[in-house]
Write a protein that holds these residues in place. Structure first.
Motif, mmCIF file in Angstrom:
data_model
loop_
_atom_site.group_PDB
_atom_site.id
_atom_site.type_symbol
_atom_site.label_atom_id
_atom_site.label_comp_id
_atom_site.label_asym_id
_atom_site.label_seq_id
_atom_site.Cartn_x
_atom_site.Cartn_y
_atom_site.Cartn_z
ATOM 1 N N SER B 86 39.548 73.538 34.542
ATOM 2 C CA SER B 86 40.301 72.869 35.596
ATOM 3 C C SER B 86 39.399 72.084 36.535
ATOM 4 O O SER B 86 39.860 71.214 37.264
ATOM 5 C CB SER B 86 41.077 73.896 36.414
ATOM 6 O OG SER B 86 40.156 74.694 37.122
ATOM 7 N N ARG B 87 38.115 72.407 36.538
ATOM 8 C CA ARG B 87 37.218 71.657 37.404
ATOM 9 C C ARG B 87 35.980 71.196 36.641
ATOM 10 O O ARG B 87 34.846 71.312 37.125
ATOM 11 C CB ARG B 87 36.826 72.489 38.626
ATOM 12 C CG ARG B 87 36.570 73.928 38.285
ATOM 13 C CD ARG B 87 36.355 74.791 39.486
ATOM 14 N NE ARG B 87 35.298 75.747 39.142
ATOM 15 C CZ ARG B 87 34.154 75.870 39.768
ATOM 16 N NH1 ARG B 87 33.905 75.122 40.822
ATOM 17 N NH2 ARG B 87 33.258 76.725 39.366
ATOM 18 N N ARG B 89 35.016 68.221 35.817
ATOM 19 C CA ARG B 89 34.285 67.068 36.359
ATOM 20 C C ARG B 89 33.279 67.520 37.407
ATOM 21 O O ARG B 89 32.154 67.039 37.479
ATOM 22 C CB ARG B 89 35.248 66.046 36.965
ATOM 23 C CG ARG B 89 35.890 65.146 35.921
ATOM 24 C CD ARG B 89 36.809 64.135 36.534
ATOM 25 N NE ARG B 89 37.976 64.749 37.140
ATOM 26 C CZ ARG B 89 38.933 64.069 37.759
ATOM 27 N NH1 ARG B 89 38.850 62.769 37.855
ATOM 28 N NH2 ARG B 89 39.955 64.689 38.294
ATOM 29 N N HIS B 90 33.737 68.470 38.225
ATOM 30 C CA HIS B 90 32.844 69.006 39.259
ATOM 31 C C HIS B 90 31.632 69.666 38.620
ATOM 32 O O HIS B 90 30.494 69.461 39.031
ATOM 33 C CB HIS B 90 33.623 69.996 40.114
ATOM 34 C CG HIS B 90 32.803 70.727 41.113
ATOM 35 N ND1 HIS B 90 32.496 70.210 42.340
ATOM 36 C CD2 HIS B 90 32.214 71.940 41.066
ATOM 37 C CE1 HIS B 90 31.755 71.067 43.005
ATOM 38 N NE2 HIS B 90 31.569 72.135 42.248
ATOM 39 N N LEU B 93 29.251 67.092 37.217
ATOM 40 C CA LEU B 93 28.451 66.471 38.264
ATOM 41 C C LEU B 93 27.338 67.415 38.714
ATOM 42 O O LEU B 93 26.178 67.026 38.845
ATOM 43 C CB LEU B 93 29.368 66.138 39.443
ATOM 44 C CG LEU B 93 28.834 65.171 40.487
ATOM 45 C CD1 LEU B 93 28.418 63.869 39.841
ATOM 46 C CD2 LEU B 93 29.896 64.906 41.544
ATOM 47 N N GLN B 94 27.722 68.673 38.903
ATOM 48 C CA GLN B 94 26.748 69.667 39.336
ATOM 49 C C GLN B 94 25.618 69.786 38.305
ATOM 50 O O GLN B 94 24.445 69.831 38.653
ATOM 51 C CB GLN B 94 27.459 71.009 39.468
ATOM 52 C CG GLN B 94 26.818 71.951 40.441
ATOM 53 C CD GLN B 94 27.733 73.133 40.728
ATOM 54 O OE1 GLN B 94 28.502 73.553 39.866
ATOM 55 N NE2 GLN B 94 27.658 73.642 41.928
ATOM 56 N N LEU B 96 24.641 67.585 36.026
ATOM 57 C CA LEU B 96 23.807 66.383 36.004
ATOM 58 C C LEU B 96 22.812 66.385 37.143
ATOM 59 O O LEU B 96 21.623 66.112 36.948
ATOM 60 C CB LEU B 96 24.687 65.128 36.112
ATOM 61 C CG LEU B 96 25.322 64.606 34.835
ATOM 62 C CD1 LEU B 96 26.264 63.460 35.157
ATOM 63 C CD2 LEU B 96 24.262 64.140 33.849
ATOM 64 N N TYR B 121 40.242 58.927 43.359
ATOM 65 C CA TYR B 121 39.375 59.515 42.359
ATOM 66 C C TYR B 121 40.127 59.928 41.113
ATOM 67 O O TYR B 121 39.599 59.906 40.016
ATOM 68 C CB TYR B 121 38.637 60.709 42.967
ATOM 69 C CG TYR B 121 37.677 61.332 42.008
ATOM 70 C CD1 TYR B 121 37.863 62.613 41.554
ATOM 71 C CD2 TYR B 121 36.593 60.623 41.525
ATOM 72 C CE1 TYR B 121 36.981 63.181 40.674
ATOM 73 C CE2 TYR B 121 35.718 61.173 40.634
ATOM 74 C CZ TYR B 121 35.911 62.467 40.212
ATOM 75 O OH TYR B 121 35.042 63.022 39.333
ATOM 76 N N CYS B 131 29.612 59.575 44.064
ATOM 77 C CA CYS B 131 29.046 60.594 44.944
ATOM 78 C C CYS B 131 28.966 60.102 46.370
ATOM 79 O O CYS B 131 29.120 60.881 47.306
ATOM 80 C CB CYS B 131 27.668 61.013 44.456
ATOM 81 S SG CYS B 131 27.765 61.868 42.882
#
Lengths: 632, 345
Positions: B86-87, B89-90, B93-94, B96, B121, B131
């Motif tokens: 469910s998250r 994408r978060h 990002l974390q 990466l 978004y 970001c």
């Protein structure tokens, strides 16, 4: 050579000392800001944001001039600390400008190929900071968010939107106009709110809140906006980073005189210095600028704008672009004013306090608002009123009375420039076969171009314009024997190389009369205009006059039966002028063209840079008739 | 179903690669964009299937298998589970941003601040300036939070309101899918952790949820379910009453009859627990050390202010209890008597 070295060294030393002092100053500030978030601290941050950005820019330039991060760390040992503290300050990161320069500092310190432990550590630190920025979950209820499957960024976006609308609601209900006399509004919160919003002026998500603040401050005396807030808005406006809806921009203009002046001057600049602009483009620019609407809704805005126009006219009256702009602006303004709802409506006299009602009402009436048959009478009346005014002024010689008189004449002339739709109608009427009232019309036309007898030589120009008109009339009447180039030579000479001893008749007067004749004179020879353009090389000027004529007619002030014929005529003329383009700069009269445009530009600042009215004041032109001690 | 499983597997692998592999050194803006598109796809999958136990189970199994494979390739790699989808994408990002091999160019793209255009978004997978936008949002929230706190705007903060609204939305969705109240309760348990260790945050969120104003039938039904859930969890209720600010309690009492009654009962329960301490000359309670007699009186007054009609009834009850204690007028003998005198001052 060796003598120079110590000097350079001392200079470098004083430079580094200054650097150290500066960085210490900002480091102390950053520490103080992170320690508490009292209202005083917040005010301090808002006040220093711009200077901080400037300092960081300097630092950035310095760092970029160094060869590596290691060197930067050696020379600026406190930089890391400073950046760190600033990164953790959410007021600094909320502001677009400071955040951008902060990131750039971080990039400058990042080494793509780290060569030692210092650089590797710096890289790691930078990446940590970035990761924290983008993914740190803060002290919110993470478990609940996870359980609700609410992504972090969506959460923050919603919270921002919710905060903005909560604060907006608070502003709206804090001052209810329905309350009785004794009910106190709580608009004293507005100051604190505006102060807090200083970092957020360029944030589009906060725009509704900023708009609400501006509008509340307009309607309630208790609501005061912070100086830092207005200053930040002004800066954002100048750099075109402001995202506000129309009504809020107008409110901003009400609060910040400098923003309003900036808006007017940028409109002037974009139009007046652009010689390739057409009347249609000018009209578009004017209406897009929101200024006419703002002027109609707010008398005070109009008075400021008009003052700027007035002062520009005093110093650059020969500039035809300027005159067209003022006329188009006034047209838009009058239309907006007429459309206002009753509660916002203020009679025109408040907008023109320096003009008498007897002159204002007739001048501001648009030709489309009265039947075409009434035009002549109306113009006659206008012409005679103005004549009376000038006679009064000319009678009173010397003494204090003459200043007042001259002032009246100037105001009347300025009003005519604003309402020059009537001058255009006069031109149209002069160009028909109807010979009635021509002296009154010609007087008006001459007055428009040469208002006084103090340096404008109106009386003399009147005689010459009468001669010109008669000449044109005879040219166009003679259908059987259309004129040859030789017969048109005197006209061409008048345009391009007038006799040097006498002050020239305004070329625009000549051209506009000519063009009107070409369009409106019933069944006249069709090629006269073409030949004059060929002979004089004034293609651009003629095209411009023709375009503004077209623009006026498309507004619908021409009689129905004539409209078609006139429009066809205009189109024909435009087509024939298009073929002239190939001759353009190679026309034989190129020297004269240069001298003509040079004459017209004489009243502009020679470098062509943006001229503020203050700069224009610096232009001391000899023989400018409006330059008497009464004005400065 | 085959393709879905394959895609999920690939996405989980992608996540591991982004977080741990040095391959990211060669990644370009388009690569990162594609990665985000895949993560977004997984988020959609999650929202579609999280209430479908069969499909959920199959996908979960697939993820476990992928995890095993990844462990051998990336020994420190975090194990993903279905709800992490469910998250995603978060997490991407974390991952990466914690990968030391992430090239500077990608960092600059993500944090690019030259795109002032506002963005939504959810639909836009453009990673350019992503970001930067997140940072701006977060910082702006904090700035405004400071302001709303200092101006005392709203009974709950914006963050609690957002969570409360989201809670109601999800609850309504659960209830519309199946009328089974058990499922709804189960959902509330999972989100609100069964009320265990009820933090102040949680209390405010629950209050905010109970005070939403959509005025729809679905909302009324959901409010009822949430309220029932709350009232069953006595400790959470008591915690809420203790922690929440007066204004909030007032709103809740005005809005929900059941809450008012429950509140009243809690107060009476507290009162009956109180004992008179001769040394301090005060009524105190062992079970709730922070609760003073004054607090209790204040609570009763809050109740009466919020709902004046209930005062007469409550006073009658207190009188009866006072009588049963002996009907003394002297202080210190009956908590009910002392309460009545304090309330009628």
């Amino acid at each position: 050579m060796s003598q120079l070295k110590p000097e350079i060294q001392t200079q470098r030393m004083t430079e580094t000392l200054q650097d150290v002092k500066k960085i210490q100053f900002w480091l102390d500030k950053a520490v103080a800001w992170s320690q508490n978030k009292s209202p005083d601290t917040l005010r301090d941050i808002s006040r220093h944001l711009r200077k901080l950005c400037a300092y960081l820019q300097q630092l950035l330039i310095h760092v970029n001039s160094l060869s590596s991060t290691t060197e930067a760390m050696e020379k600026l040992p406190f930089m890391g600390q400073l950046l760190g503290r600033l990164c953790w300050n959410f007021h600094v990161t909320a502001n677009d400008t400071s955040r951008e320069v902060l990131f750039q500092c971080l990039w400058a310190l990042y080494s793509e190929h780290p060569s030692n432990a210092v650089e590797r550590k710096a890289n790691q630190w930078i990446q940590n900071v970035l990761c924290h920025f983008a993914t740190e979950e803060g002290d919110g209820p993470q478990a609940v968010m996870k359980g609700l499957f609410l992504p972090l960024h969506e959460y923050y976006l919603k919270v921002l939107g919710k905060s903005v609308s909560l604060l907006q609601e608070e502003i709206v209900k804090s001052c209810s106009s329905l309350g009785g006399i004794n009910s106190r509004c709580s608009c004293d919160k507005i100051l604190a709110t505006s102060e807090a919003c200083v970092p957020l002026v360029t944030c589009g998500d906060a725009a509704p809140l900023i708009g609400a603040l501006l509008q509340r401050a307009e309607t309630c005396v208790q609501a005061v906006l912070s100086e830092d807030f207005l200053h930040a808005l002004n800066t954002a406006y100048s750099s075109k980073c402001l995202v506000l809806e129309e009504q809020s921009v107008v409110s901003l203009w009400c609060h910040s005189l400098s923003t309003l002046e900036e808006a007017v001057l940028s409109l002037l600049e974009s139009v007046v210095t652009n010689t390739a602009t057409t009347p249609q483009k000018m009209l578009e620019k004017v209406s897009q600028s929101l200024l006419p609407k703002a002027c109609a809704q707010n008398c005070s805005i109009f008075l400021v704008v008009n003052d700027i126009f007035r002062s520009t006219m005093k110093h650059a009256e020969g500039n035809e672009n300027m005159k067209s702009l003022i006329q188009l602006f006034s047209l838009c303004f009058l239309k907006e004013h007429a459309q206002l709802q009753t509660q916002m409506y203020l009679p025109l006299k408040y907008f023109f306090p320096q003009t008498s009602q007897s002159l204002l009402i007739p001048m501001s009436t648009l030709p489309s608002e009265m039947p075409q048959e009434a035009w002549r009478l109306h113009l006659n009346w206008l012409s005679s009123s103005l004549q009376r005014l000038t006679e009064e002024e000319e009678k009173g010689d010397g003494g204090s009375g003459s200043h007042r008189g001259l002032h009246k004449v100037f105001e009347a002339w300025f009003l005519l420039v604003q309402c020059s739709h009537w001058v255009q109608v006069a031109l149209q009427l002069l160009s028909t076969n109807d010979l009635r009232d021509c002296s009154a019309l010609l007087w008006l036309l001459t007055f428009y171009h040469h208002p006084t007898n103090r340096g404008h030589h109106r009386t003399m120009q009147l005689v010459r314009s009468q001669k010109l008109w008669k000449h044109l009339h005879s040219l166009f009447l003679n259908l059987a024997h259309p004129p040859s180039v030789d017969q048109l030579q005197p006209l061409i000479t008048l345009l391009t190389s007038p006799p040097p001893q006498q002050p020239p008749l305004a070329p625009t007067l000549i051209l506009s009369l000519l063009v009107n004749f070409a369009v409106f004179f019933q069944s006249g020879p069709t090629h006269i205009l073409q030949m004059v353009v060929d002979g004089s090389g004034l293609l651009q000027e003629v095209v411009c006059v023709l375009s503004s004529l077209e623009l006026r007619l498309s507004e619908g002030s021409c009689r129905e039966s004539d409209t078609n014929r006139v429009h066809i005529r205009i189109k024909e003329l435009q087509k024939s002028l298009d073929t002239c383009v190939q001759y353009g700069p190679w026309s034989p009269a190129v020297n004269q063209t240069h001298s003509l445009t040079h004459t017209v530009k004489r009243f502009e600042n020679d470098e062509g840079v943006r001229t503020s009215p203050k700069q224009l004041t610096g232009l001391r032109l000899c023989g400018n008739p409006w330059q008497c001690d009464f004005y400065h | 179903m085959e393709s879905v499983l394959k895609n999920v597997s690939s996405s989980v692998e992608l996540l591991a690669v982004a977080a741990h592999s040095s391959v990211v050194e060669h990644w370009q803006e388009q690569t990162v964009s594609r990665a985000f598109q895949w993560a977004s796809y997984c988020e959609h999958l999650h929202s579609r299937f999280h209430s479908n136990p069969t499909v959920r189970g199959t996908i979960e199994k697939q993820i476990q298998q992928t995890n095993q494979h990844l462990l051998s390739a990336f020994p420190g790699c975090t194990q993903v589970c279905f709800s992490d989808l469910s998250r995603l994408r978060h997490l991407l990002l974390q991952g990466l941003l914690t990968n030391p091999k992430l090239p500077l160019s990608i960092m600059k793209t993500l944090f690019d601040s030259k795109h002032p255009a506002e963005r939504t978004y959810s639909e836009n997978q453009d990673v350019h300036g992503l970001c930067n936008y997140i940072v701006r949002c977060k910082s702006a929230c904090k700035v405004l939070r400071l302001l709303t706190d200092s101006l005392a705007v709203g009974a709950v903060g914006a963050d609690a309101e957002v969570l409360g609204e989201t809670l109601m939305e999800r609850l309504e969705a659960v209830m519309s899918q199946s009328g089974d109240l058990c499922k709804a309760e189960h959902f509330l348990d999972s989100v609100l952790q069964g009320g265990e260790g009820a933090t102040p945050h949680l209390c405010v969120v629950i209050s905010a949820a109970l005070l939403t104003r959509k005025k729809s039938a679905a909302e009324t039904a959901s409010h009822a379910v949430l309220l029932d859930w709350l009232l069953k969890r006595h400790s959470t209720l008591k915690h809420m009453v203790t922690e929440a600010p007066t204004a909030l309690i007032t709103d809740l009492v005005k809005r929900h009859l059941k809450f008012r009654d429950a509140y009243c009962n809690v107060l009476k329960e507290w009162a009956s627990d109180m004992e008179y301490s001769l040394s301090e000359g005060e009524w105190t309670t062992q079970t709730n050390p922070t609760l003073t007699f004054q607090n209790l009186t204040q609570h009763f007054l809050t109740l009466f202010e919020a709902c004046p009609s209930v005062r007469a009834e409550v006073e009658k009850e207190l009188n009866i209890l006072k009588k049963s204690d002996g009907d003394f007028e002297v202080g210190g003998l009956s908590v009910w008597g002392d309460l009545l005198s304090a309330l009628n001052q």
